[in-house]
Scaffold this motif. Structure first.
Motif, short mmCIF file in Angstrom:
data_model
loop_
_atom_site.label_atom_id
_atom_site.label_comp_id
_atom_site.label_asym_id
_atom_site.label_seq_id
_atom_site.Cartn_x
_atom_site.Cartn_y
_atom_site.Cartn_z
N SER A 120 -53.00 -33.08 50.95
CA SER A 120 -54.22 -33.27 50.06
C SER A 120 -53.63 -33.80 48.90
O SER A 120 -54.47 -34.63 48.52
CB SER A 120 -54.41 -31.72 49.67
OG SER A 120 -55.15 -30.94 50.78
N SER A 121 -52.67 -33.92 48.47
CA SER A 121 -51.86 -34.62 47.48
C SER A 121 -51.86 -36.19 47.27
O SER A 121 -51.98 -36.73 46.54
CB SER A 121 -50.16 -34.17 47.07
OG SER A 121 -49.73 -34.38 48.33
N ASP A 122 -52.02 -36.82 48.59
CA ASP A 122 -52.15 -38.01 48.87
C ASP A 122 -53.57 -38.54 49.07
O ASP A 122 -53.53 -39.59 49.57
CB ASP A 122 -51.21 -38.43 50.13
CG ASP A 122 -49.80 -38.02 49.91
OD1 ASP A 122 -49.36 -38.13 48.73
OD2 ASP A 122 -48.85 -37.96 51.00
N ARG A 123 -54.57 -37.46 49.01
CA ARG A 123 -55.89 -37.95 49.13
C ARG A 123 -56.74 -38.34 47.93
O ARG A 123 -56.45 -37.86 47.08
CB ARG A 123 -56.58 -36.77 49.97
CG ARG A 123 -55.83 -36.35 51.44
CD ARG A 123 -56.19 -37.31 52.29
NE ARG A 123 -57.63 -37.43 52.64
CZ ARG A 123 -58.35 -36.47 53.24
NH1 ARG A 123 -57.79 -35.52 53.71
NH2 ARG A 123 -59.78 -36.83 53.54
N SER A 124 -57.77 -39.10 48.11
CA SER A 124 -58.76 -39.11 47.05
C SER A 124 -59.88 -38.03 46.84
O SER A 124 -59.79 -37.48 47.77
CB SER A 124 -59.45 -40.52 47.12
OG SER A 124 -60.18 -40.39 48.15
N GLY A 125 -60.24 -37.80 45.84
CA GLY A 125 -61.06 -36.83 45.47
C GLY A 125 -62.16 -36.82 46.25
O GLY A 125 -63.01 -35.79 46.62
N ILE A 126 -62.81 -37.98 46.36
CA ILE A 126 -64.12 -38.20 47.22
C ILE A 126 -64.25 -37.51 48.56
O ILE A 126 -65.08 -37.19 49.10
CB ILE A 126 -64.50 -39.68 47.39
CG1 ILE A 126 -65.87 -39.73 47.88
CG2 ILE A 126 -63.27 -40.30 48.10
CD1 ILE A 126 -66.37 -41.18 47.78
N ALA A 127 -63.12 -37.64 49.49
CA ALA A 127 -63.02 -37.01 50.70
C ALA A 127 -61.98 -35.95 51.08
O ALA A 127 -61.86 -35.73 52.15
CB ALA A 127 -62.77 -38.43 51.69
N THR A 128 -61.32 -35.21 50.24
CA THR A 128 -60.78 -34.31 50.51
C THR A 128 -61.23 -32.96 51.37
O THR A 128 -60.42 -32.24 52.05
CB THR A 128 -60.14 -33.45 48.92
OG1 THR A 128 -61.19 -33.21 48.15
CG2 THR A 128 -59.11 -34.57 48.28
N HIS A 129 -62.57 -32.98 51.10
CA HIS A 129 -63.21 -31.93 52.08
C HIS A 129 -63.26 -32.43 53.58
O HIS A 129 -63.62 -31.62 54.49
CB HIS A 129 -64.67 -31.37 51.50
CG HIS A 129 -65.55 -32.88 51.74
ND1 HIS A 129 -65.33 -33.98 50.95
CD2 HIS A 129 -66.70 -33.01 52.66
CE1 HIS A 129 -66.26 -34.84 51.31
NE2 HIS A 129 -66.88 -34.35 52.07
N LEU A 130 -62.96 -33.58 53.68
CA LEU A 130 -62.90 -34.07 55.18
C LEU A 130 -61.52 -34.17 55.66
O LEU A 130 -60.57 -34.65 55.31
CB LEU A 130 -63.51 -35.44 55.48
CG LEU A 130 -64.74 -35.70 54.74
CD1 LEU A 130 -65.39 -37.10 54.81
CD2 LEU A 130 -66.01 -34.82 55.49
N THR A 131 -61.23 -33.40 57.00
CA THR A 131 -59.69 -33.27 57.38
C THR A 131 -59.58 -33.42 58.83
O THR A 131 -60.42 -33.12 59.72
CB THR A 131 -59.34 -31.84 57.19
OG1 THR A 131 -60.06 -30.83 57.60
CG2 THR A 131 -59.25 -31.86 55.51
N VAL A 132 -58.26 -33.72 59.43
CA VAL A 132 -58.16 -33.76 60.66
C VAL A 132 -56.67 -33.05 60.82
O VAL A 132 -55.81 -33.38 59.77
CB VAL A 132 -57.88 -35.00 61.32
CG1 VAL A 132 -59.68 -35.45 61.74
CG2 VAL A 132 -57.19 -36.05 60.76
N CYS A 133 -56.29 -32.67 61.86
CA CYS A 133 -54.91 -31.92 61.84
C CYS A 133 -53.89 -33.07 62.50
O CYS A 133 -54.47 -34.00 62.92
CB CYS A 133 -54.93 -30.52 62.85
SG CYS A 133 -55.20 -30.99 64.35
N GLN A 134 -52.77 -32.80 62.52
CA GLN A 134 -51.60 -33.61 63.05
C GLN A 134 -51.95 -34.02 64.39
O GLN A 134 -51.84 -35.31 64.70
CB GLN A 134 -50.25 -33.19 62.64
CG GLN A 134 -50.10 -32.90 61.35
CD GLN A 134 -48.54 -32.33 61.12
OE1 GLN A 134 -47.96 -31.84 62.18
NE2 GLN A 134 -48.15 -32.04 60.00
N ASN A 135 -52.09 -33.49 65.38
CA ASN A 135 -52.44 -33.56 66.72
C ASN A 135 -53.57 -34.58 66.79
O ASN A 135 -53.94 -35.46 67.74
CB ASN A 135 -52.72 -32.37 67.38
CG ASN A 135 -51.16 -31.77 68.04
OD1 ASN A 135 -50.33 -32.25 67.69
ND2 ASN A 135 -51.53 -30.37 68.43
N GLN A 136 -54.95 -34.31 66.03
CA GLN A 136 -55.97 -35.20 66.13
C GLN A 136 -55.55 -36.70 65.64
O GLN A 136 -56.07 -37.48 66.14
CB GLN A 136 -57.30 -34.48 65.35
CG GLN A 136 -57.61 -33.28 65.61
CD GLN A 136 -58.61 -32.40 65.38
OE1 GLN A 136 -58.36 -32.49 63.81
NE2 GLN A 136 -59.64 -31.90 65.47
#
Length: 290
Positions: free
Chosen positions: A153-169
């Motif tokens: 999350s610390s490397d993400r921009s604020g606009i899309a932090t609610h969109l996520t994928v896990c490491q396997n994806q």
């Protein structure tokens, strides 16, 4: 995921519904009739992919949700390109060949494996994998701890932090792109192509023998990442993708019998294209559920 005018949205939705019913088509005329609809959807996917791999960052505010998906893919694809390049640095973990550097194996192989990835590309397969992975996570309200996120999350921009994928994806997207690129290297040898993505092909620069080995090396590294996921069903599906890819290439190199009817020729063409391209996208989408 695209900010489209309403008429374009409607037309794309209608075209996608038609494509979903592909298996019901029985005649060449029906298949030819749906091709323009496929082009409509393909153009929209291409726009999304090109926006996601653009070097220009998304600067919209966090309230503008129409840009969130593009920002999400853009961040992850940028990281993915860097991770793929790192994975393709030759190493001698077993110590079996202690003088790799002295033999220039590391520098030469590294330069060749990085060649196509440095030229960029549409990154369509990772884009599909990331968007589908996030869609599945959102639909199931899946909670992913920060240490299991593909990009912290610390490397993400604020606009899309609610969109996520896990490491396997995320790894599925990496693997799909690496297998695709390895197939391009081998295809250029088979087709005796001199250019790829606007530049000289690997075989044109280093020759056919080295190109085959480079493609094999990329596949080997993709397999290592695949095994790190630790799910036998994922490994089985990826093996099926490679099998279909090879069979599709064989079909392309085979000559259709002269007595074949137009319907039979079209069926052979659709089957070949399905194995060479569609299967990888379908399975990549399914694997994004992992």
């Amino acid at each position: 995921h695209l900010k489209l005018h309403e008429p374009v949205k409607q037309k794309t939705a209608e075209s996608w519904e038609t494509i979903r019913n592909w298996s019901k088509f029985k005649s060449t005329e029906e298949i030819m009739g749906v091709l323009p609809k496929i082009n409509i959807v393909a153009r929209q996917l291409r726009k999304c992919s090109m926006a996601a791999t653009s070097s220009s960052p998304v600067t919209a505010t966090s309230s503008d949700s129409s840009f969130a998906s593009t920002a999400f893919v853009q961040e992850h694809v940028k990281q993915m390109q860097s991770d793929i390049m790192e994975q393709l640095i030759p190493q001698d973990a077993t110590g079996a060949v202690e003088n790799l550097a002295d033999l220039n194996v590391t520098s030469n192989l590294g330069r060749m494996t990085h060649y196509y990835f440095q030229q960029g590309g549409k990154m369509l397969r990772p884009t599909v994998s990331l968007l589908m992975g996030n869609a599945c996570n959102s639909a199931t309200n899946r909670s992913i701890s920060d240490e299991l996120l593909a990009v912290p999350s610390s490397d993400r921009s604020g606009i899309a932090t609610h969109l996520t994928v896990c490491q396997n994806q995320y790894k599925i997207g990496m693997i799909a792109e690496m297998i695709h690129t390895a197939s391009l290297v081998h295809d250029d040898v088979i087709d005796e192509a001199n250019t790829r993505r606007g530049s000289a092909s690997v075989n044109a620069v280093w020759g056919n023998k080295m190109s085959v080995l480079v493609g094999d090396f990329i596949l080997a590294r993709a397999t290592q990442i695949l095994c790190s996921i630790g799910k036998p069903n994922v490994i089985s599906v990826m093996a099926s993708i490679i099998e279909d890819l090879v069979l599709g290439e064989f079909m392309q190199m085979s000559t259709t019998p002269s007595e074949a009817t137009p319907q039979q020729r079209m069926n052979a063409y659709i089957e070949k294209t399905h194995r060479k391209t569609a299967t990888a996208l379908i399975f990549t989408t399914k694997l994004s559920l992992q």
